[in-house]
Design a protein around this motif. Structure first.
Motif, PDB file in Angstrom:
ATOM      1  N   SER A  34      40.765  33.101  41.479  1.00  0.00           N
ATOM      2  CA  SER A  34      40.427  34.085  40.448  1.00  0.00           C
ATOM      3  C   SER A  34      39.226  34.949  40.811  1.00  0.00           C
ATOM      4  CB  SER A  34      40.136  33.367  39.121  1.00  0.00           C
ATOM      5  OG  SER A  34      41.275  32.696  38.646  1.00  0.00           O
ATOM      6  N   ALA A  35      38.615  34.733  41.971  1.00  0.00           N
ATOM      7  CA  ALA A  35      37.440  35.528  42.330  1.00  0.00           C
ATOM      8  C   ALA A  35      37.754  37.017  42.350  1.00  0.00           C
ATOM      9  CB  ALA A  35      36.896  35.076  43.687  1.00  0.00           C
ATOM     10  N   SER A  36      38.936  37.386  42.825  1.00  0.00           N
ATOM     11  CA  SER A  36      39.310  38.809  42.879  1.00  0.00           C
ATOM     12  C   SER A  36      39.535  39.387  41.495  1.00  0.00           C
ATOM     13  CB  SER A  36      40.575  38.986  43.730  1.00  0.00           C
ATOM     14  OG  SER A  36      41.639  38.190  43.237  1.00  0.00           O
ATOM     15  N   GLY A  37      39.754  38.540  40.497  1.00  0.00           N
ATOM     16  CA  GLY A  37      39.888  39.006  39.126  1.00  0.00           C
ATOM     17  C   GLY A  37      38.566  39.088  38.394  1.00  0.00           C
ATOM     18  N   ILE A  38      37.515  38.553  38.992  1.00  0.00           N
ATOM     19  CA  ILE A  38      36.181  38.615  38.399  1.00  0.00           C
ATOM     20  C   ILE A  38      35.418  39.828  38.909  1.00  0.00           C
ATOM     21  CG2 ILE A  38      33.942  37.433  38.321  1.00  0.00           C
ATOM     22  CD1 ILE A  38      35.584  34.785  38.325  1.00  0.00           C
ATOM     23  N   ALA A  39      35.484  40.053  40.225  1.00  0.00           N
ATOM     24  CA  ALA A  39      34.852  41.233  40.828  1.00  0.00           C
ATOM     25  C   ALA A  39      35.947  42.247  41.140  1.00  0.00           C
ATOM     26  CB  ALA A  39      34.088  40.845  42.087  1.00  0.00           C
ATOM     27  N   VAL A  40      36.220  43.143  40.214  1.00  0.00           N
ATOM     28  CA  VAL A  40      37.358  44.066  40.292  1.00  0.00           C
ATOM     29  C   VAL A  40      36.874  45.458  40.680  1.00  0.00           C
ATOM     30  CG1 VAL A  40      39.224  45.120  38.962  1.00  0.00           C
ATOM     31  CG2 VAL A  40      38.633  42.726  38.592  1.00  0.00           C
ATOM     32  N   VAL A  41      37.571  46.085  41.642  1.00  0.00           N
ATOM     33  CA  VAL A  41      37.153  47.414  42.109  1.00  0.00           C
ATOM     34  C   VAL A  41      38.138  48.517  41.744  1.00  0.00           C
ATOM     35  CG1 VAL A  41      35.754  46.524  44.006  1.00  0.00           C
ATOM     36  CG2 VAL A  41      38.178  47.017  44.395  1.00  0.00           C
ATOM     37  N   VAL A  42      39.257  48.167  41.103  1.00  0.00           N
ATOM     38  CA  VAL A  42      40.230  49.165  40.646  1.00  0.00           C
ATOM     39  C   VAL A  42      40.480  48.948  39.160  1.00  0.00           C
ATOM     40  CG1 VAL A  42      41.352  49.428  42.901  1.00  0.00           C
ATOM     41  CG2 VAL A  42      42.190  47.692  41.297  1.00  0.00           C
ATOM     42  N   ASP A  43      41.035  49.941  38.505  1.00  0.00           N
ATOM     43  CA  ASP A  43      41.406  49.827  37.096  1.00  0.00           C
ATOM     44  C   ASP A  43      42.726  49.075  36.999  1.00  0.00           C
ATOM     45  OD1 ASP A  43      42.153  50.088  34.473  1.00  0.00           O
ATOM     46  OD2 ASP A  43      42.006  52.281  34.410  1.00  0.00           O
ATOM     47  N   PRO A  44      42.750  47.863  36.424  1.00  0.00           N
ATOM     48  CA  PRO A  44      43.999  47.102  36.368  1.00  0.00           C
ATOM     49  C   PRO A  44      45.116  47.799  35.598  1.00  0.00           C
ATOM     50  CG  PRO A  44      42.129  45.689  35.899  1.00  0.00           C
ATOM     51  CD  PRO A  44      41.615  47.104  35.878  1.00  0.00           C
ATOM     52  N   ALA A  45      44.775  48.751  34.748  1.00  0.00           N
ATOM     53  CA  ALA A  45      45.815  49.503  34.046  1.00  0.00           C
ATOM     54  C   ALA A  45      46.523  50.473  34.979  1.00  0.00           C
ATOM     55  CB  ALA A  45      45.209  50.259  32.866  1.00  0.00           C
ATOM     56  N   GLN A  46      45.851  50.827  36.078  1.00  0.00           N
ATOM     57  CA  GLN A  46      46.390  51.812  37.008  1.00  0.00           C
ATOM     58  C   GLN A  46      46.826  51.212  38.342  1.00  0.00           C
ATOM     59  OE1 GLN A  46      46.821  54.980  35.997  1.00  0.00           O
ATOM     60  NE2 GLN A  46      45.942  54.394  34.016  1.00  0.00           N
ATOM     61  N   ALA A  47      46.302  50.059  38.689  1.00  0.00           N
ATOM     62  CA  ALA A  47      46.561  49.496  40.019  1.00  0.00           C
ATOM     63  C   ALA A  47      46.601  47.976  39.966  1.00  0.00           C
ATOM     64  CB  ALA A  47      45.499  49.962  41.010  1.00  0.00           C
ATOM     65  N   THR A  48      47.309  47.389  40.924  1.00  0.00           N
ATOM     66  CA  THR A  48      47.327  45.940  41.098  1.00  0.00           C
ATOM     67  C   THR A  48      46.475  45.578  42.308  1.00  0.00           C
ATOM     68  OG1 THR A  48      49.329  46.048  42.458  1.00  0.00           O
ATOM     69  CG2 THR A  48      49.624  45.721  40.094  1.00  0.00           C
ATOM     70  N   PHE A  49      46.037  44.312  42.361  1.00  0.00           N
ATOM     71  CA  PHE A  49      45.215  43.838  43.475  1.00  0.00           C
ATOM     72  C   PHE A  49      45.643  42.416  43.809  1.00  0.00           C
ATOM     73  CE2 PHE A  49      43.090  43.877  39.399  1.00  0.00           C
ATOM     74  CZ  PHE A  49      42.654  42.575  39.205  1.00  0.00           C
ATOM     75  N   VAL A  50      46.800  42.298  44.422  1.00  0.00           N
ATOM     76  CA  VAL A  50      47.385  41.002  44.743  1.00  0.00           C
ATOM     77  C   VAL A  50      46.766  40.487  46.047  1.00  0.00           C
ATOM     78  CG1 VAL A  50      49.523  39.774  45.251  1.00  0.00           C
ATOM     79  CG2 VAL A  50      49.536  41.666  43.606  1.00  0.00           C
ATOM     80  N   ASN A  51      46.324  39.229  46.037  1.00  0.00           N
ATOM     81  CA  ASN A  51      45.784  38.666  47.275  1.00  0.00           C
ATOM     82  C   ASN A  51      46.874  37.940  48.052  1.00  0.00           C
ATOM     83  OD1 ASN A  51      45.352  36.714  44.976  1.00  0.00           O
ATOM     84  ND2 ASN A  51      44.803  35.345  46.656  1.00  0.00           N
ATOM     85  N   GLY A  52      46.899  38.184  49.360  1.00  0.00           N
ATOM     86  CA  GLY A  52      47.900  37.559  50.219  1.00  0.00           C
ATOM     87  C   GLY A  52      47.468  36.223  50.789  1.00  0.00           C
ATOM     88  N   ASP A  53      46.192  35.882  50.610  1.00  0.00           N
ATOM     89  CA  ASP A  53      45.700  34.622  51.145  1.00  0.00           C
ATOM     90  C   ASP A  53      44.481  34.162  50.362  1.00  0.00           C
ATOM     91  OD1 ASP A  53      43.698  36.339  51.988  1.00  0.00           O
ATOM     92  OD2 ASP A  53      43.939  35.943  54.114  1.00  0.00           O
TER      93      ASP A  53
END
Length: 266
Positions: free
Chosen positions: A188-207
């Motif tokens: 969940s670290a990538s969901g705590i420090a977010v650099v894009v607007d989740p309404a406009q973009a996704t940020f799926v981690n591959g690893d």
């Protein structure tokens, strides 16, 4: 408590997920943390009490379905001081959805003198504000099965630190270890420090890679996280990992950033 069921129920060798494990990108897929924690659970049993899990690396090969899963581990190499393991989370069709490796090292009390010193500690959980993820909603899902407390920073505005603890067991009718709890939330670290607007973009981690310099204790894990993102769509999240006893390790995630209209449909 959340009123949600445990993340998984055990049915023979199969782990049957509940709605508590549902992730943010599709109602048919799981958050990466709970199935990764199943692998950590299996690795710890394989490593035994005389070795410490020092590094875990997970490759998320496919979205993990909200369907029964099995876990398989294998010994890659046994040495006098290091044990290397491999493992997989398999969907019902026996297709691997997560592949992982584990390094377990023998630890001995007072083996070497190490000077004291640690980075500045985040405020403890009881002094941190209750928090809810803005991009997940509804009464079912991972966001409700985890308690969140924002320790420092502002969500969506750069680095931030948050304490997380599981509100439900990883596996029904079993005690969830501190290691399993940490792995279940580290994704969940990538969901705590977010650099894009989740309404406009996704940020799926591959690893996800977790490196630990000691075994975690207790139910709380703090993810002191920072993310960098590039306009070509690749990002990186790193986090200092804490428990209530102090620093315990670090994590790293590689992200794929995509605008919503181009994001994969779940």
């Amino acid at each position: 408590m959340s009123g949600l069921p445990p993340f998984f129920a055990l049915d023979g060798e199969r782990f049957v997920p509940s709605s508590a494990a549902r992730g943010p990108w599709s109602p048919r897929h799981l958050h990466g943390g709970p199935p990764a924690a199943l692998l950590a659970r299996a690795f710890a049993r394989e490593a035994g009490a005389d070795r410490q899990i020092a590094r875990l690396t997970f490759d998320f090969l496919r979205p993990v379905p909200l369907a029964p899963l099995t876990v398989a581990t294998r010994v890659v190499r046994v040495g006098g001081k290091a044990l290397r393991l491999g493992g997989s989370v398999l969907a019902e069709d026996r297709v691997a959805v997560i592949e992982a490796t584990c390094l377990a090292l023998k630890a001995e009390p007072d083996r070497v003198a190490v000077p004291a010193g640690a980075p500045a500690a985040p405020p403890p959980p009881e002094e941190s504000a209750p928090f809810e993820l803005p991009f997940m909603s509804g009464d079912q899902g991972y966001h409700r099965a985890v308690e969140w407390r924002l320790a420092r920073g502002t969500w969506g505005r750069g680095p931030a630190a948050a304490w997380l603890r599981l509100r439900v067991p990883l596996v029904a009718e079993t005690i969830t270890s501190a290691l399993e709890s940490l792995v279940a939330v580290a994704d969940s670290a990538s969901g705590i420090a977010v650099v894009v607007d989740p309404a406009q973009a996704t940020f799926v981690n591959g690893d996800l890679t977790i490196a630990l310099h000691r075994t975690p204790v207790g139910e709380w894990t703090c993810l002191d996280a920072a993310t960098v993102g590039e306009r070509h769509g690749i990002g990186l999240t790193r986090a200092h990992l804490w428990d209530t006893g102090g620093p315990v390790g670090r994590s790293l995630q590689t992200l794929l950033l995509e605008t919503r209209e181009n994001a994969p449909r779940g």
